[in-house]
Design a protein around this motif. Structure first.
Motif, PDB file in Angstrom:
ATOM      1  N   UNK A  46     -73.619  14.470 -80.798  1.00 31.57           N
ATOM      2  CA  UNK A  46     -74.397  15.528 -81.752  1.00 31.57           C
ATOM      3  C   UNK A  46     -74.432  15.568 -83.085  1.00 31.57           C
ATOM      4  N   UNK A  47     -73.196  15.049 -83.539  1.00 35.18           N
ATOM      5  CA  UNK A  47     -72.799  14.940 -85.113  1.00 35.18           C
ATOM      6  C   UNK A  47     -72.418  13.668 -85.445  1.00 35.18           C
ATOM      7  N   UNK A  57     -67.450   3.513 -96.351  1.00 32.95           N
ATOM      8  CA  UNK A  57     -67.908   2.121 -96.100  1.00 32.95           C
ATOM      9  C   UNK A  57     -69.269   2.461 -95.047  1.00 32.95           C
ATOM     10  N   UNK A  58     -69.440   3.651 -94.791  1.00 31.15           N
ATOM     11  CA  UNK A  58     -70.800   3.841 -93.812  1.00 31.15           C
ATOM     12  C   UNK A  58     -70.467   3.746 -92.477  1.00 31.15           C
ATOM     13  N   UNK A  59     -71.556   3.600 -91.542  1.00 32.70           N
ATOM     14  CA  UNK A  59     -71.277   3.290 -90.190  1.00 32.70           C
ATOM     15  C   UNK A  59     -72.339   4.301 -89.481  1.00 32.70           C
ATOM     16  N   UNK A  60     -72.010   4.187 -88.251  1.00 33.39           N
ATOM     17  CA  UNK A  60     -72.679   5.282 -87.396  1.00 33.39           C
ATOM     18  C   UNK A  60     -71.998   5.915 -86.256  1.00 33.39           C
ATOM     19  N   UNK A  66     -64.570   5.907 -83.464  1.00 37.83           N
ATOM     20  CA  UNK A  66     -63.259   5.372 -83.810  1.00 37.83           C
ATOM     21  C   UNK A  66     -62.350   6.260 -84.779  1.00 37.83           C
ATOM     22  N   UNK A  67     -63.364   7.068 -85.372  1.00 40.47           N
ATOM     23  CA  UNK A  67     -62.584   7.872 -86.560  1.00 40.47           C
ATOM     24  C   UNK A  67     -62.011   9.162 -85.968  1.00 40.47           C
ATOM     25  N   UNK A  68     -62.899   9.939 -84.951  1.00 37.82           N
ATOM     26  CA  UNK A  68     -62.672  11.170 -84.341  1.00 37.82           C
ATOM     27  C   UNK A  68     -61.871  11.043 -83.203  1.00 37.82           C
ATOM     28  N   UNK A 195     -61.929  15.751 -88.498  1.00 37.90           N
ATOM     29  CA  UNK A 195     -63.333  15.293 -88.277  1.00 37.90           C
ATOM     30  C   UNK A 195     -64.108  14.940 -89.613  1.00 37.90           C
ATOM     31  N   UNK A 196     -63.333  14.922 -90.962  1.00 41.12           N
ATOM     32  CA  UNK A 196     -63.963  14.365 -91.855  1.00 41.12           C
ATOM     33  C   UNK A 196     -62.822  14.070 -93.020  1.00 41.12           C
TER      34      UNK A 196
END
Length: 262
Positions: A46-47, A57-60, A66-68, A195-196
């Motif tokens: 969703x997010x 560095x951006x990304x989708x 990979x981050x969350x 999350x951020x």
């Protein structure tokens, strides 16, 4: 047989008892796993597209997964810990602890068996959630040292949060209260780097996020799974886990000695 050997034997017995309780009520374990699974799916599908674009560095969506994913593993540990407060309160209010006091067993085994069972349950839950993350496309870059570090920090966190929830359960006075008291453990990750990144937050909120326990734990786990050196984050993460463990172990022991069936 030495005193330590008796304590270990009795702790194994209590471990089996608590594992059997968990097996008899699988719906609770399923619910505890379902919550982080829902978070993972929600934040990725969703997010994920929008939030991934905002990463350094951006990304989708893939980058955000990979981050969350490491943060969701930490939330899984917190989710399982919540149930331990319920088990502890149930034992404290139904008289079983008073009964154990009349038996020739090591008193420490009652609590250590509960904590050990929680760690086993946590390992199962983390494995399920990690398996789902891998199925969704999460690909950690960790080598053997990184995986060992990740397992180590998750284990330390599980022990710390479990002792905290044991204390909260014993102090609650009722199962209903015990089910609500530890809920802050599910809120705190949302006020962290889960999350951020913290540098995207307002100044005051960023300060709170950077100085609460979950942020260094999540950042350390994220670094281990990414194959990076966690640096000072690991020191803070380990320090927080040890501090919580020591304080809540002492608190639990004190509460345990005062428990009387209501």
């Amino acid at each position: 047989m030495t005193t330590l050997a008796y304590a270990v034997r009795d702790s194994r017995t209590m471990l089996r008892r608590n594992l059997k309780h968990m097996l008899r009520y699988p719906s609770l374990t399923i619910m505890l796993i379902a919550q982080p699974v829902l978070f993972l799916l929600l934040f990725v599908y969703v997010f994920g597209g929008t939030m991934g674009a905002g990463l350094p560095g951006g990304g989708g969506r893939d980058a955000y997964l990979g981050y969350v994913a490491p943060a969701i593993l930490v939330i899984t540990v917190s989710s399982v810990a919540l149930s331990i407060a319920i088990y502890a309160a149930k034992d404290a209010t139904e008289g079983i602890i008073d009964r154990f006091r009349t038996m020739p067993i090591a008193r420490s085994s009652v609590l250590t068996g509960l904590v050990a069972a929680a760690v086993v349950q946590t390992a199962f839950a983390v494995t399920v959630v990690l398996g789902l993350a891998l199925a969704l496309g999460y690909r950690p870059d960790a080598g053997v040292p990184g995986w060992l570090g990740a397992i180590g920090i998750l284990t330390l966190l599980a022990i710390a949060l479990t002792w905290l929830c044991v204390a909260l359960g014993l102090a609650a006075g009722s199962v209903e209260t015990a089910s609500n008291t530890p809920m802050f453990l599910m809120i705190m990750p949302f006020l962290s780097s889960a999350f951020v990144p913290t540098d995207s937050m307002s100044t005051g909120l960023a300060w709170v996020a950077e100085h609460q326990p979950f942020t260094p734990v999540i950042d350390t786990l994220r670094a281990f799974l990414d194959g990076r050196d966690p640096g000072s984050d690991a020191v803070w993460a380990i320090g927080w886990c040890l501090l919580v463990t020591v304080l809540c172990f002492a608190w639990s022991r004190r509460l345990f000695s005062k428990v009387r069936a209501g």
